[in-house]
Design a protein around this motif. Structure first.
Motif, PDB file in Angstrom:
ATOM      1  N   ILE A   1     -52.492-110.510  59.586  1.00 41.02           N
ATOM      2  CA  ILE A   1     -52.994-110.447  60.952  1.00 41.02           C
ATOM      3  C   ILE A   1     -54.018-111.555  61.149  1.00 41.02           C
TER       4      ILE A   1
ATOM      5  N   ALA B   1     -54.761-106.702  66.857  1.00 42.06           N
ATOM      6  CA  ALA B   1     -54.556-105.612  65.902  1.00 42.06           C
ATOM      7  C   ALA B   1     -53.323-104.825  66.286  1.00 42.06           C
ATOM      8  N   TYR B   2     -52.824-104.038  65.317  1.00 46.17           N
ATOM      9  CA  TYR B   2     -51.761-103.080  65.609  1.00 46.17           C
ATOM     10  C   TYR B   2     -51.942-101.849  64.735  1.00 46.17           C
ATOM     11  N   ASP B   3     -51.246-100.780  65.122  1.00 52.69           N
ATOM     12  CA  ASP B   3     -51.250 -99.528  64.366  1.00 52.69           C
ATOM     13  C   ASP B   3     -49.819 -99.138  64.050  1.00 52.69           C
TER      14      ASP B   3
ATOM     15  N   HIS C   1     -54.286 -98.836  60.539  1.00 50.68           N
ATOM     16  CA  HIS C   1     -54.740 -99.801  61.543  1.00 50.68           C
ATOM     17  C   HIS C   1     -54.894-101.155  60.864  1.00 50.68           C
TER      18      HIS C   1
ATOM     19  N   SER D   1     -56.027-105.099  61.370  1.00 55.55           N
ATOM     20  CA  SER D   1     -56.825-105.987  62.202  1.00 55.55           C
ATOM     21  C   SER D   1     -56.981-107.333  61.503  1.00 55.55           C
TER      22      SER D   1
ATOM     23  N   ASP E   1     -56.259-108.447  57.606  1.00 55.10           N
ATOM     24  CA  ASP E   1     -55.442-107.479  56.881  1.00 55.10           C
ATOM     25  C   ASP E   1     -54.056-108.039  56.584  1.00 55.10           C
TER      26      ASP E   1
ATOM     27  N   THR F   1     -49.121-102.508  69.177  1.00 57.84           N
ATOM     28  CA  THR F   1     -50.287-103.372  69.286  1.00 57.84           C
ATOM     29  C   THR F   1     -51.425-102.648  69.994  1.00 57.84           C
TER      30      THR F   1
ATOM     31  N   CYS G   1     -51.863-109.428  69.780  1.00 59.93           N
ATOM     32  CA  CYS G   1     -51.817-109.419  68.322  1.00 59.93           C
ATOM     33  C   CYS G   1     -51.032-110.642  67.863  1.00 59.93           C
TER      34      CYS G   1
ATOM     35  N   CYS H   1     -49.828-112.668  64.430  1.00 59.07           N
ATOM     36  CA  CYS H   1     -49.697-112.539  62.980  1.00 59.07           C
ATOM     37  C   CYS H   1     -48.715-113.577  62.465  1.00 59.07           C
TER      38      CYS H   1
END
Length: 227
Positions: free
Chosen positions: A165, A169-171, A176, A178, A181, A195, A201, A203
């Motif tokens: 990332i 961020a995403y879950d 989670h 961010s 990560d 997202t 987000c 990445c």
């Protein structure tokens, strides 16, 4: 930035041994730039590798040869922090100074250029843009930019996917994710990234095989998207 999701042990050992593809190396190196914990674990893996090599050859080498081998190995370990896989990790571009917020992470510049502002995103779907690295060794390497609040299709992996990332961020079911990560995934992982609100987000992801989609619509669109 304190990453909460890290490279797994197999990835670190392969990185230390130079056994990752250049594309996987670029993503792993991007994470290592941001993560002191993984840098410490990498140094430990390199020390273990050096000890194992020394033990394997100790019976065949006299003291002078062991000393020479040790010096050569230490030199290679010093060099490994500067250059891996034929320049995947390169020196700073002359037009980007250290700390410049417009500068892409250093390991990605050989594939995507030196700056964020120079990127040319390709529209893939509503709220989803992508840049695919053109010159690769065979693995897929791409940048993804996904608008806030977007649910990606449920998918699993036919091989390995390594994602870092960079912004936003995403879950998903794994937690989670961010900036900083890493999602180090194998073919047993099925997930659906969603997202987070706020910024898009962004990445970078490397894959050694296409994704696997259970939904019929995603499967129909897969050849067009190229994932």
């Amino acid at each position: 930035m304190t990453p909460r999701h890290h490279l797994n042990e197999a990835t670190l050992v392969s990185f230390a041994a130079g056994a990752l593809s250049p594309e996987m190396t670029a993503v792993a190196a991007t994470h290592l730039e941001a993560c002191r914990d993984c840098r410490d674990r990498l140094a430990h893996a390199e020390r273990i590798g050096g000890l194992l090599l020394g033990q394997q050859q100790a019976a065949e080498l006299d003291a002078a040869k062991r000393g020479r081998l040790r010096r050569e190995m230490l030199d290679r370990l010093d060099e490994s922090t500067q250059s891996r896989h034929d320049g995947t990790i390169q020196a700073l571009s002359p037009d980007v100074s250290p700390g410049d917020p417009d500068g892409l992470p250093q390991p990605l510049r050989a594939y995507f250029g030196p700056t964020w502002s120079a990127l040319r995103w390709r529209w893939v779907a509503p709220g989803v843009h992508m840049i695919r690295a053109a010159h690769t060794s065979g693995d897929t390497l791409l940048l993804l930019k996904i608008a806030p609040g977007k649910s990606m299709p449920v998918h699993s992996h036919q091989g390995t996917e390594l994602t870092q990332i960079l912004q936003g961020a995403y879950d998903d079911a794994l937690g989670h994710f961010s900036p900083g990560d890493a999602a180090d995934l194998d073919n047993e992982t099925e997930h659906q990234p969603i997202t987070a609100p706020g910024a898009p987000c962004i990445c970078v992801a490397a894959m050694d095989a296409p994704l696997r989609f259970p939904g019929w619509l995603a499967r129909k669109l897969q050849p067009l998207v190229g994932l």
